[in-house]
Scaffold this motif. Structure first.
Motif, PDB file in Angstrom:
ATOM      1  N   THR A  67      -3.788   2.044  -1.700  1.00 31.78           N
ATOM      2  CA  THR A  67      -2.472   2.627  -1.470  1.00 31.78           C
ATOM      3  C   THR A  67      -1.887   2.182  -0.140  1.00 31.78           C
ATOM      4  N   SER A  68      -2.681   2.256   0.924  1.00 31.67           N
ATOM      5  CA  SER A  68      -2.161   1.877   2.246  1.00 31.67           C
ATOM      6  C   SER A  68      -1.904   0.373   2.323  1.00 31.67           C
ATOM      7  N   THR A  69      -2.721  -0.430   1.659  1.00 32.59           N
ATOM      8  CA  THR A  69      -2.504  -1.875   1.647  1.00 32.59           C
ATOM      9  C   THR A  69      -1.179  -2.207   0.965  1.00 32.59           C
ATOM     10  N   ALA A  70      -0.896  -1.558  -0.160  1.00 31.26           N
ATOM     11  CA  ALA A  70       0.370  -1.795  -0.864  1.00 31.26           C
ATOM     12  C   ALA A  70       1.551  -1.357   0.005  1.00 31.26           C
ATOM     13  N   ARG A  71       1.425  -0.236   0.693  1.00 31.83           N
ATOM     14  CA  ARG A  71       2.497   0.262   1.570  1.00 31.83           C
ATOM     15  C   ARG A  71       2.753  -0.721   2.707  1.00 31.83           C
ATOM     16  N   LEU A  72       1.693  -1.217   3.325  1.00 34.69           N
ATOM     17  CA  LEU A  72       1.844  -2.158   4.438  1.00 34.69           C
ATOM     18  C   LEU A  72       2.392  -3.496   3.957  1.00 34.69           C
TER      19      LEU A  72
END
Length: 133
Positions: free
Chosen positions: A96-101
């Protein structure tokens, strides 16, 4: 560390990135996130720890990452963080955080090339493992 970057060539290789990051996490007692900034030819130009967390989590501030990428005029970024659990597989939170970044960097014209997760002497490339959308 800057001299090490001059000797390091990614050649688009997750293996090279994995081996570059493994020693950076040795002896760490908390999760840390590094950003390796790359030029347009995927050559490293700067590496920095951008977040220090707890024993089992580290949050990355998208603004901090964006500012760093813009400061060094990076065309791409490889993120890396450690899992102290000993298991290098990405968690749902990692995905999730990788996609957001990746979305945040994309707005600036900067590619998130990969996210390497290190656990001991093992690593997983989220791009090669199909964990990056």
């Amino acid at each position: 560390m800057e001299k090490e970057l001059n000797l390091f060539s990614l050649s688009g290789s997750a293996e090279a990135a994995g081996h570059y990051f493994i020693p950076r996490f040795m002896y760490e007692t908390e999760e840390i996130v590094y950003a390796l900034l790359l030029d347009a030819r995927k050559r490293p130009i700067h590496c920095a720890a951008i977040s220090r967390g707890t024993v089992d989590a580290a949050e990355v501030n998208a603004r901090r990452l964006a500012e760093l990428a813009l400061q060094y005029r990076a065309s791409a970024v490889i993120l890396a963080h450690n899992h102290r659990s000993g298991v290098a597989l990405p968690s749902v939170e990692d995905e999730t955080s990788t996609a957001r970044l990746a979305r945040a960097l994309n707005l600036l014209g900067v590619e998130l090339s990969d996210h390497i997760i290190v656990a001991g002497n093992d690593y997983v490339s989220m791009r090669e493992g199909g964990f990056m959308r």
